[in-house]
Design a protein around this motif. Structure first.
Motif, PDB file in Angstrom:
ATOM      1  N   VAL A 195     -15.395 -39.293  18.087  1.00 28.79           N
ATOM      2  CA  VAL A 195     -15.512 -38.728  19.428  1.00 28.79           C
ATOM      3  C   VAL A 195     -16.979 -38.570  19.801  1.00 28.79           C
ATOM      4  CG1 VAL A 195     -14.963 -36.756  20.903  1.00 28.79           C
ATOM      5  CG2 VAL A 195     -13.314 -37.506  19.187  1.00 28.79           C
ATOM      6  N   TRP A 196     -17.310 -38.962  21.036  1.00 25.89           N
ATOM      7  CA  TRP A 196     -18.647 -38.802  21.602  1.00 25.89           C
ATOM      8  C   TRP A 196     -18.530 -37.870  22.797  1.00 25.89           C
ATOM      9  CZ3 TRP A 196     -22.853 -41.931  19.749  1.00 25.89           C
ATOM     10  CH2 TRP A 196     -22.482 -42.865  18.767  1.00 25.89           C
ATOM     11  N   ALA A 213     -12.448 -51.445  16.703  1.00 22.95           N
ATOM     12  CA  ALA A 213     -12.334 -49.998  16.506  1.00 22.95           C
ATOM     13  C   ALA A 213     -11.298 -49.503  17.492  1.00 22.95           C
ATOM     14  CB  ALA A 213     -13.656 -49.289  16.730  1.00 22.95           C
ATOM     15  N   ASP A 214     -10.460 -48.561  17.068  1.00 25.13           N
ATOM     16  CA  ASP A 214      -9.446 -48.050  17.981  1.00 25.13           C
ATOM     17  C   ASP A 214      -9.442 -46.537  17.990  1.00 25.13           C
ATOM     18  OD1 ASP A 214      -7.216 -46.940  16.129  1.00 25.13           O
ATOM     19  OD2 ASP A 214      -7.516 -48.946  15.316  1.00 25.13           O
ATOM     20  N   THR A 215      -8.822 -46.009  19.023  1.00 27.14           N
ATOM     21  CA  THR A 215      -8.562 -44.568  19.191  1.00 27.14           C
ATOM     22  C   THR A 215      -9.833 -43.732  19.145  1.00 27.14           C
ATOM     23  OG1 THR A 215      -8.004 -44.338  16.817  1.00 27.14           O
ATOM     24  CG2 THR A 215      -6.185 -44.708  18.341  1.00 27.14           C
ATOM     25  N   ASN A 216     -10.908 -44.244  19.708  1.00 30.41           N
ATOM     26  CA  ASN A 216     -12.144 -43.479  19.842  1.00 30.41           C
ATOM     27  C   ASN A 216     -12.200 -42.851  21.230  1.00 30.41           C
ATOM     28  OD1 ASN A 216     -13.902 -44.148  17.306  1.00 30.41           O
ATOM     29  ND2 ASN A 216     -12.978 -46.092  17.935  1.00 30.41           N
ATOM     30  N   GLY A 217     -12.850 -41.696  21.317  1.00 28.12           N
ATOM     31  CA  GLY A 217     -12.942 -40.996  22.582  1.00 28.12           C
ATOM     32  C   GLY A 217     -14.371 -40.842  23.060  1.00 28.12           C
ATOM     33  N   ASN A 255      -8.996 -47.047  23.073  1.00 29.11           N
ATOM     34  CA  ASN A 255     -10.265 -46.350  23.252  1.00 29.11           C
ATOM     35  C   ASN A 255     -10.250 -45.720  24.645  1.00 29.11           C
ATOM     36  OD1 ASN A 255     -11.771 -47.047  20.720  1.00 29.11           O
ATOM     37  ND2 ASN A 255     -11.302 -49.108  21.436  1.00 29.11           N
ATOM     38  N   ASN A 256     -10.620 -44.454  24.709  1.00 23.43           N
ATOM     39  CA  ASN A 256     -10.416 -43.666  25.916  1.00 23.43           C
ATOM     40  C   ASN A 256     -11.733 -43.141  26.467  1.00 23.43           C
ATOM     41  OD1 ASN A 256      -7.478 -43.778  25.639  1.00 23.43           O
ATOM     42  ND2 ASN A 256      -7.779 -42.431  23.879  1.00 23.43           N
ATOM     43  N   PHE A 257     -11.898 -43.269  27.786  1.00 22.71           N
ATOM     44  CA  PHE A 257     -13.117 -42.843  28.470  1.00 22.71           C
ATOM     45  C   PHE A 257     -12.724 -41.798  29.518  1.00 22.71           C
ATOM     46  CE2 PHE A 257     -13.662 -47.034  26.808  1.00 22.71           C
ATOM     47  CZ  PHE A 257     -14.943 -47.050  26.289  1.00 22.71           C
ATOM     48  N   ILE A 258     -13.191 -40.571  29.323  1.00 25.36           N
ATOM     49  CA  ILE A 258     -12.807 -39.470  30.190  1.00 25.36           C
ATOM     50  C   ILE A 258     -14.054 -38.911  30.873  1.00 25.36           C
ATOM     51  CG2 ILE A 258     -11.748 -37.178  30.282  1.00 25.36           C
ATOM     52  CD1 ILE A 258     -10.211 -37.957  27.726  1.00 25.36           C
ATOM     53  N   SER A 259     -14.080 -38.963  32.180  1.00 27.76           N
ATOM     54  CA  SER A 259     -15.187 -38.447  32.977  1.00 27.76           C
ATOM     55  C   SER A 259     -16.526 -39.023  32.526  1.00 27.76           C
ATOM     56  CB  SER A 259     -15.225 -36.908  32.908  1.00 27.76           C
ATOM     57  OG  SER A 259     -16.163 -36.389  33.829  1.00 27.76           O
ATOM     58  N   CYS A 260     -16.560 -40.342  32.352  1.00 27.28           N
ATOM     59  CA  CYS A 260     -17.810 -41.034  32.003  1.00 27.28           C
ATOM     60  C   CYS A 260     -18.412 -41.675  33.248  1.00 27.28           C
ATOM     61  CB  CYS A 260     -17.546 -42.091  30.931  1.00 27.28           C
ATOM     62  SG  CYS A 260     -17.146 -41.400  29.313  1.00 27.28           S
ATOM     63  N   PHE A 261     -19.732 -41.733  33.280  1.00 31.51           N
ATOM     64  CA  PHE A 261     -20.427 -42.172  34.475  1.00 31.51           C
ATOM     65  C   PHE A 261     -21.435 -43.264  34.143  1.00 31.51           C
ATOM     66  CE2 PHE A 261     -18.743 -38.096  35.530  1.00 31.51           C
ATOM     67  CZ  PHE A 261     -18.403 -38.194  36.874  1.00 31.51           C
TER      68      PHE A 261
END
Length: 314
Positions: A195-196, A213-217, A255-261
């Motif tokens: 997670v980052w 790579a999988d399932t990274n946030g 791989n999931n990107f939440i509120s990234c800009f």
């Protein structure tokens, strides 16, 4: 190794920090005995390389001890941006973390004008070993700045272990050619479930490179000014996602990107794996994306390419 003064710069001529100058040792014995706190005082520390079994050349190395014990392992803590680790040679991994449950906090890694430098490698002690029983799990990297490296951070699980559940918090990666590289191991695949949070990726040619790579946030991360050069990508790209495997290609999926800009990047996203989720943020707001595969879930935000009829991923 020798720790001595060299033109006002502390010069570490060894692959591990060997005590003196207020810096206690990091050795396999220390890690196996339960780790310890290593204080990195304010100052510039020139790190020289030594040979490693896989030919990558180590600067500082925190070796593997164990993954499920209750030991403290190693905490390397600096004095913020006043503590700077400088590359002393070309072609080296300036700081190599091969252990679990360690903590890296509050210092700077700088390529110092050297070529071929990886700033931080979450890598086993030998990436060529066929069955290396090492685990690089549950580490915390917080407020570490990495500057001007060929590779900012590289992650790859050992062939008989893993590189999972690591957490990167409020790090700044500045002007690295490729800031974050997820390398796929031929035996165990990619570094998963890392997670980052709140990290800034600025400048360079490639922000995030996911080969396997999988399932990274990635949560509240910013990619800015990724717009330099033609290598490793001919078109500088903030986020590059490969498609690895057949059938349901989990090796580079989920791989999931939440509120990234993103801001002022030549290309925001190059996505070849549809098992990707983007929620909020502004990735693709100006249409500068290449979608070999459309992400399963693209919800909200300013992207011109977000789905009107949302497909919930999985």
């Amino acid at each position: 190794g020798v720790l001595g003064m060299n033109a006002g710069v502390v010069n570490i001529n060894a692959g591990v920090v060997n005590g003196g100058g207020g810096i206690p040792p990091i050795t396999p014995v220390t890690a196996a005995a339960g780790g310890g706190d290593v204080s990195l005082p304010a100052g510039n520390f020139l790190i020289r390389r030594v040979a490693s079994p896989d030919g990558l050349f180590n600067g500082l190395h925190i070796p593997f001890s164990n993954v499920f014990g209750y030991e403290n392992h190693v905490t390397l803590r600096g004095a913020g941006r006043a503590s700077v680790l400088l590359a002393g040679d070309n072609t080296m991994v300036l700081l190599r973390l091969s252990d679990s449950l360690s903590s890296l906090r509050d210092f700077v890694i700088d390529a110092n004008g050297k070529s071929g430098v990886t700033g931080l490698g979450l890598l086993g002690s030998d990436v060529t070993a066929p069955a290396l029983q090492e685990h690089i799990d549950w580490n915390v990297i917080s407020r570490v700045d990495i500057r001007d490296c060929a590779e900012g951070v590289q992650l790859e699980p050992p062939s008989g272990g893993g590189c999972y559940y690591n957490r990167f918090e409020y790090c700044t990666l500045y002007s690295n050619t490729r800031h974050i590289r997820y390398r796929s191991n031929a035996v165990t695949g990619g570094a998963n479930r890392n997670v980052w949070i709140g990290c800034s990726i600025i400048g360079g040619n490639t922000g995030l490179w996911i080969d396997g790579a999988d399932t990274n946030g990635f949560i509240d991360c910013a990619f800015e000014l990724v717009a330099v050069g033609t290598s490793p990508l001919a078109t500088p790209t903030a986020i590059w996602i490969n498609n690895v495997g057949t059938g349901v290609p989990l090796e580079s999926a989920e791989n999931n990107f939440i509120s990234c800009f993103t801001e002022d990047c030549t290309r925001d996203l190059d996505c070849s794996n549809r098992h990707t989720s983007i929620i909020g943020g502004n990735i693709g707001a100006v249409g500068n994306v290449l979608l070999t595969a459309t992400p399963d879930a693209w919800i909200g935000g300013d992207a011109q390419y977000r789905l009107r009829d949302v497909q919930m991923g999985g």
